[in-house]
Each structure stands twice: as structure tokens, then as C-alpha cells.
Design a protein around this motif. Structure first.
Motif, mmCIF file in Angstrom:
data_model
loop_
_atom_site.group_PDB
_atom_site.id
_atom_site.type_symbol
_atom_site.label_atom_id
_atom_site.label_comp_id
_atom_site.label_asym_id
_atom_site.label_seq_id
_atom_site.Cartn_x
_atom_site.Cartn_y
_atom_site.Cartn_z
ATOM 1 N N ILE A 145 36.087 96.108 64.206
ATOM 2 C CA ILE A 145 36.853 95.706 65.383
ATOM 3 C C ILE A 145 38.008 94.815 64.936
ATOM 4 N N ASP A 146 39.179 95.036 65.546
ATOM 5 C CA ASP A 146 40.301 94.126 65.316
ATOM 6 C C ASP A 146 41.021 93.868 66.626
ATOM 7 N N ARG A 147 41.913 92.885 66.602
ATOM 8 C CA ARG A 147 42.731 92.574 67.772
ATOM 9 C C ARG A 147 43.855 93.598 67.842
ATOM 10 N N PHE A 148 44.074 94.141 69.016
ATOM 11 C CA PHE A 148 45.034 95.218 69.182
ATOM 12 C C PHE A 148 46.449 94.774 68.806
ATOM 13 N N ALA A 149 46.860 93.601 69.223
ATOM 14 C CA ALA A 149 48.239 93.158 69.016
ATOM 15 C C ALA A 149 48.558 92.832 67.567
ATOM 16 N N THR A 150 47.569 92.318 66.810
ATOM 17 C CA THR A 150 47.858 91.800 65.474
ATOM 18 C C THR A 150 47.128 92.511 64.339
ATOM 19 N N ASN A 151 46.175 93.369 64.643
ATOM 20 C CA ASN A 151 45.303 94.004 63.651
ATOM 21 C C ASN A 151 44.433 92.996 62.912
ATOM 22 N N GLU A 152 44.339 91.764 63.420
ATOM 23 C CA GLU A 152 43.481 90.744 62.823
ATOM 24 C C GLU A 152 42.026 91.120 63.076
ATOM 25 N N PRO A 153 41.180 91.118 62.031
ATOM 26 C CA PRO A 153 39.770 91.476 62.238
ATOM 27 C C PRO A 153 39.081 90.510 63.196
ATOM 28 N N VAL A 154 38.214 91.040 64.017
ATOM 29 C CA VAL A 154 37.396 90.233 64.917
ATOM 30 C C VAL A 154 36.065 90.021 64.219
ATOM 31 N N LEU A 155 35.802 88.775 63.845
ATOM 32 C CA LEU A 155 34.607 88.442 63.079
ATOM 33 C C LEU A 155 33.682 87.556 63.900
ATOM 34 N N LYS A 156 32.398 87.710 63.710
ATOM 35 C CA LYS A 156 31.357 86.882 64.327
ATOM 36 C C LYS A 156 31.376 86.928 65.849
#
Length: 185
Positions: A65-76
Motif C-alpha cells: 500500500i502507498d499514498r496515492f499522491a506521493t507514492n510514499e509507502p503506508v507502513l504499520k
């Protein structure tokens, strides 16, 4: 050696939802026997907040999973998957950065051939969202996932035959050279 590399499948891997210069998804499988089977066991889903790729493989449903706007991974985050009346909480793997469903009842249901609608709940800090998608499992990919990985066996056999062919050609050339020089074998 170049002929061996030509036999190997080429793949491109990127984080879930990674975008190329023209907006294309970089995490989509490119080519190869195994990737064709994997595509049948994979879903992509996105919302305004999140995007994810879920893959049914290796005895689990793995979700990146990542954040749609930034491609930053969603962790924990807290992640729950629901399908056909079954619910399962995903376990976070810090070493890989994915979420895994290993509930036997859920995996048994998802591994059967057919279409499996999934609703994935993501709770990440102050953000929460529901993402949905359909996991399509064909009879051949279900057999592949739980049986012998025929694509890899086939690829391995091709590599072995190529190596044997190269070795035979080199030995033949060596014997021909010795014979033409009047040497003994």
C-alpha cells in the motif's frame, strides 16, 4: 552467454502504483511465463488517499500500500480484508513493508477458481479508506499456485538444454580440431 540471457524472462518491478513519465504504472508485470500467471492472481485498487497491489502467492495474500499522491509507502497501518462474508486482519511485515493475510479459511476461498470481490479497509493514522477490487483466479492459475511451478521447471529445462548444447558444440569443435591436426583423442 548472450543466448542464455535471451532465454531468461525480463521483468520490471516497482512499488505499488509507481508511475512512469507518461503516467503508466511501473509495477505492472512486463513479460515472462511466471508473470502471466501472477497477473491472474493480482489486483490493483486505488482511492483518493491510497493505492494498493495485492498478490495471492506463496501461501498468503500479500498487500503493498502507498499514498496515492506521493507514492510514499503506508507502513504499520491496520488493514482488514473482507470477501464473501469472511474477514481477516493483515499482519504487517516490517522487513518487506507489506501486509499479509494468512488466514486458512480466507486463503482457501481466494484460491478457488472464480471471481472474488475484495474490500480492503486501511486505517493509517488519521486517514482511513475502503478500497475494492476483484481477484480473478482461473483454474490454471489455481493449479499453478498449489501445484508444481511448471513455468519455472520449463525455464530451468530450457536453460539446461541450452548449456548442454553449448557444451556439446565446444566438445565437437575440440575433437574436430584434434582430428584434423592428426592428433589422437
Amino acid at each position: 552467454m548472450a543466448s542464455l540471457l535471451a532465454l531468461m524472462p525480463a521483468t520490471t518491478w516497482a512499488g505499488p502504483g509507481a508511475h512512469g513519465p507518461n503516467g503508466e504504472h511501473l509495477d505492472a508485470p512486463t513479460m515472462g511465463i511466471a508473470n502471466g500467471m501472477r497477473a491472474n492472481l493480482q489486483i490493483e485498487a486505488k482511492s483518493d488517499l491510497f493505492e494498493l497491489v495485492a498478490t495471492l502467492t506463496g501461501g498468503e495474500l500479500s498487500i503493498l500500500i502507498d499514498r496515492f499522491a506521493t507514492n510514499e509507502p503506508v507502513l504499520k497501518a491496520q488493514v482488514e480484508v473482507e470477501s464473501g462474508g469472511l474477514k481477516a486482519q493483515a499482519k504487517f511485515h516490517a522487513d518487506i513493508g507489506d501486509y499479509a493475510i494468512d488466514d486458512p479459511a480466507m486463503l482457501k476461498k481466494l484460491s478457488t477458481p472464480g471471481e472474488h470481490p475484495l474490500v480492503i479497509t486501511v486505517l493509517a493514522g488519521e486517514d482511513s479508506d475502503l478500497l475494492d477490487g476483484v481477484l480473478r483466479v482461473s483454474a490454471s492459475s489455481a493449479d499453478h499456485e498449489h501445484g508444481i511451478h511448471w513455468a519455472w521447471w520449463t525455464l530451468g529445462a530450457l536453460v539446461i538444454f541450452a548449456l548442454l548444447g553449448i557444451a556439446a558444440a565446444l566438445l565437437r569443435k575440440k575433437f574436430q580440431r584434434q582430428f584434423s591436426e592428426g592428433g589422437q583423442v
